[in-house]
Scaffold this active site. Structure first.
Site, PDB file in Angstrom:
ATOM      1  N   GLY A  12       0.912  -1.250  -0.013  1.00 29.91           N
ATOM      2  CA  GLY A  12      -0.174   0.194   0.018  1.00 29.91           C
ATOM      3  C   GLY A  12       0.877   1.211  -0.021  1.00 29.91           C
ATOM      4  O   GLY A  12       0.270   2.258   0.526  1.00 29.91           O
ATOM      5  N   SER A  13       1.988   1.521  -0.405  1.00 33.70           N
ATOM      6  CA  SER A  13       2.788   2.346  -0.811  1.00 33.70           C
ATOM      7  C   SER A  13       1.924   3.674  -1.554  1.00 33.70           C
ATOM      8  O   SER A  13       1.957   4.704  -1.309  1.00 33.70           O
ATOM      9  CB  SER A  13       4.125   2.297  -0.996  1.00 33.70           C
ATOM     10  OG  SER A  13       4.422   2.087  -2.330  1.00 33.70           O
ATOM     11  N   ASN A  14       1.578   3.170  -2.680  1.00 36.71           N
ATOM     12  CA  ASN A  14       0.847   4.092  -3.446  1.00 36.71           C
ATOM     13  C   ASN A  14      -0.610   4.692  -2.645  1.00 36.71           C
ATOM     14  O   ASN A  14      -0.784   5.693  -2.776  1.00 36.71           O
ATOM     15  CB  ASN A  14       0.240   3.405  -4.767  1.00 36.71           C
ATOM     16  CG  ASN A  14       1.571   3.215  -5.787  1.00 36.71           C
ATOM     17  OD1 ASN A  14       1.805   4.537  -6.236  1.00 36.71           O
ATOM     18  ND2 ASN A  14       2.185   2.388  -5.910  1.00 36.71           N
ATOM     19  N   LYS A  63     -16.338 -15.091  -9.067  1.00 34.51           N
ATOM     20  CA  LYS A  63     -15.689 -13.765  -9.336  1.00 34.51           C
ATOM     21  C   LYS A  63     -16.754 -12.670  -9.543  1.00 34.51           C
ATOM     22  O   LYS A  63     -16.765 -11.257  -9.236  1.00 34.51           O
ATOM     23  CB  LYS A  63     -14.782 -13.652 -10.616  1.00 34.51           C
ATOM     24  CG  LYS A  63     -13.596 -14.437 -10.335  1.00 34.51           C
ATOM     25  CD  LYS A  63     -12.548 -14.014  -9.856  1.00 34.51           C
ATOM     26  CE  LYS A  63     -11.631 -14.814  -8.886  1.00 34.51           C
ATOM     27  NZ  LYS A  63     -11.966 -15.232  -7.444  1.00 34.51           N
ATOM     28  N   MET A  88      -3.806  -6.920  -7.036  1.00 28.87           N
ATOM     29  CA  MET A  88      -3.005  -7.830  -7.497  1.00 28.87           C
ATOM     30  C   MET A  88      -4.495  -9.188  -8.411  1.00 28.87           C
ATOM     31  O   MET A  88      -4.319 -10.085  -8.503  1.00 28.87           O
ATOM     32  CB  MET A  88      -2.454  -8.747  -6.785  1.00 28.87           C
ATOM     33  CG  MET A  88      -1.432  -7.782  -6.043  1.00 28.87           C
ATOM     34  SD  MET A  88      -0.455  -6.775  -7.238  1.00 28.87           S
ATOM     35  CE  MET A  88       0.600  -8.081  -8.015  1.00 28.87           C
ATOM     36  N   ARG A  89      -5.391  -8.199  -9.144  1.00 29.92           N
ATOM     37  CA  ARG A  89      -6.293  -9.125  -9.701  1.00 29.92           C
ATOM     38  C   ARG A  89      -6.829  -8.321 -10.754  1.00 29.92           C
ATOM     39  O   ARG A  89      -6.898  -7.265 -10.828  1.00 29.92           O
ATOM     40  CB  ARG A  89      -7.452  -9.214  -8.887  1.00 29.92           C
ATOM     41  CG  ARG A  89      -7.280 -10.229  -7.708  1.00 29.92           C
ATOM     42  CD  ARG A  89      -8.568 -10.367  -6.829  1.00 29.92           C
ATOM     43  NE  ARG A  89      -7.993 -10.984  -5.548  1.00 29.92           N
ATOM     44  CZ  ARG A  89      -7.911 -12.364  -5.673  1.00 29.92           C
ATOM     45  NH1 ARG A  89      -8.568 -13.138  -6.646  1.00 29.92           N
ATOM     46  NH2 ARG A  89      -7.484 -13.120  -4.736  1.00 29.92           N
ATOM     47  N   ASN A 105      -5.600   2.749 -12.680  1.00 31.64           N
ATOM     48  CA  ASN A 105      -4.601   1.446 -12.236  1.00 31.64           C
ATOM     49  C   ASN A 105      -3.160   2.240 -12.335  1.00 31.64           C
ATOM     50  O   ASN A 105      -3.109   3.111 -13.208  1.00 31.64           O
ATOM     51  CB  ASN A 105      -4.568   0.492 -12.818  1.00 31.64           C
ATOM     52  CG  ASN A 105      -3.664  -0.625 -12.343  1.00 31.64           C
ATOM     53  OD1 ASN A 105      -3.434  -0.979 -11.408  1.00 31.64           O
ATOM     54  ND2 ASN A 105      -3.025  -1.456 -13.477  1.00 31.64           N
ATOM     55  N   HIS A 107       0.870   1.120 -13.131  1.00 33.37           N
ATOM     56  CA  HIS A 107       1.396  -0.241 -13.575  1.00 33.37           C
ATOM     57  C   HIS A 107       3.107   0.269 -13.689  1.00 33.37           C
ATOM     58  O   HIS A 107       3.387   1.318 -14.262  1.00 33.37           O
ATOM     59  CB  HIS A 107       0.936  -0.591 -14.960  1.00 33.37           C
ATOM     60  CG  HIS A 107       1.669  -1.848 -15.496  1.00 33.37           C
ATOM     61  ND1 HIS A 107       1.404  -3.164 -14.802  1.00 33.37           N
ATOM     62  CD2 HIS A 107       2.466  -2.064 -16.200  1.00 33.37           C
ATOM     63  CE1 HIS A 107       2.311  -4.042 -15.337  1.00 33.37           C
ATOM     64  NE2 HIS A 107       2.896  -3.248 -16.324  1.00 33.37           N
TER      65      HIS A 107
HETATM   66  C1  GRF Z   1       3.355  -0.823  -7.580  1.00 35.40           C
HETATM   67  O1  GRF Z   1       4.645  -1.485  -8.317  1.00 35.40           O
HETATM   68  C2  GRF Z   1       2.284  -0.907  -8.613  1.00 35.40           C
HETATM   69  O2  GRF Z   1       2.548  -0.365  -9.907  1.00 35.40           O
HETATM   70  C3  GRF Z   1       1.935  -2.271  -8.975  1.00 35.40           C
HETATM   71  O3  GRF Z   1       1.982  -2.993  -7.715  1.00 35.40           O
HETATM   72  C4  GRF Z   1       2.807  -2.253  -6.875  1.00 35.40           C
HETATM   73  C5  GRF Z   1       1.974  -1.897  -5.595  1.00 35.40           C
HETATM   74  O4  GRF Z   1       2.735  -1.313  -4.475  1.00 35.40           O
HETATM   75  N1  GRF Z   1       0.400  -2.465  -9.394  1.00 35.40           N
HETATM   76  P1  GRF Z   1       2.021  -0.570  -3.323  1.00 35.40           P
HETATM   77  O5  GRF Z   1       1.128  -1.843  -2.702  1.00 35.40           O
HETATM   78  O6  GRF Z   1       1.513   0.404  -3.566  1.00 35.40           O
HETATM   79  O7  GRF Z   1       3.357  -0.560  -2.314  1.00 35.40           O
END
Ligand code: GRF
Length: 199
Positions: A12-14, A63, A88-89, A105, A107
């Site tokens: 969850g760093s983003n 799903k 992650m889905r 999203n 990426h």
């Molecule tokens: C990031 O590299 C993002 O680009 C990808 O998954 C990773 C998630 O990192 N989709 P975080 O959980 O936000 O730290």
């Protein structure tokens, strides 16, 4: 003020970069809820620290039901924009149809190169000299939706997957809040697969 719903599966760093941008006043929004498919996601701790409601939804089984349940939660929270932050889905129809061109999203590659998992490893294995990250709207494909923002980083000759990922992550934390801000300010318009950004 618009309400954002975040979906995360892990660290969850983003998610944190979005929280920080809201706290600093850079983004005029509120995270109305965190939804996770992983009860051990560290993102939950971040939500708790910031008094953000969090919901775990079990991904086992249908799903269709999973994504309908997520859409229902987001709608119940009054969410306008859905942000995938390390979710992650592959998002399926019931959620996409509930939030058309309202799911973003991030990426860790310069799309359309290196879609899917382990994008940084794919970039190193291919031998590209420039890598980066992409924020895009989510459609039914895997990492295929209209591109909102991208930022490039160099690939260095002694890079490992970890060092390249760290360099890309710094960019992710910059461009995701920026893309969300553009959305909130009504500066994004989508025609076909192209996103136009108003000045
Ligand atoms: C990031 O590299 C993002 O680009 C990808 O998954 C990773 C998630 O990192 N989709 P975080 O959980 O936000 O730290």
């Amino acid at each position: 003020m618009i309400k954002i719903g975040v979906l995360a599966s892990g660290r969850g760093s983003n998610f944190q970069s979005i929280i920080d941008s809201i706290d600093s006043g850079a983004i005029d929004a509120k995270v109305a809820c965190l939804i996770t498919d992983n009860p051990a996601a560290y993102a939950i701790e971040r939500a708790k620290l910031h008094n953000i409601p969090h919901v775990y939804i079990n991904p086992a089984g249908s799903k269709d039901i999973f994504y309908k349940t997520i859409a229902g939660e987001l709608i119940a929270c009054g969410v306008e924009l859905v942000v995938l932050a390390g979710f992650m889905r592959v998002v399926k129809k019931p959620l996409i149809e509930a939030f058309p061109m309202r799911i973003m999203n991030i990426h860790p590659a310069l799309l359309p190169s290196f879609k899917g998992l382990h994008a940084q490893r794919q970039a190193l294995e291919y031998g590209v000299k420039i890598a980066g990250c992409t924020v895009h709207f989510v459609d039914e494909g895997v990492d295929t939706g209209p591109i909102i923002l991208q930022e490039a980083v160099p690939v260095l000759s002694d890079d490992t997957e970890e060092s390249l990922s760290a360099r890309i992550l710094e960019c992710e934390h910059r461009i995701y809040p920026r893309a969300i801000k553009l959305y909130i300010e009504g500066k994004l318009s989508v025609t076909g697969n192209t996103v136009r950004i108003e000045d």
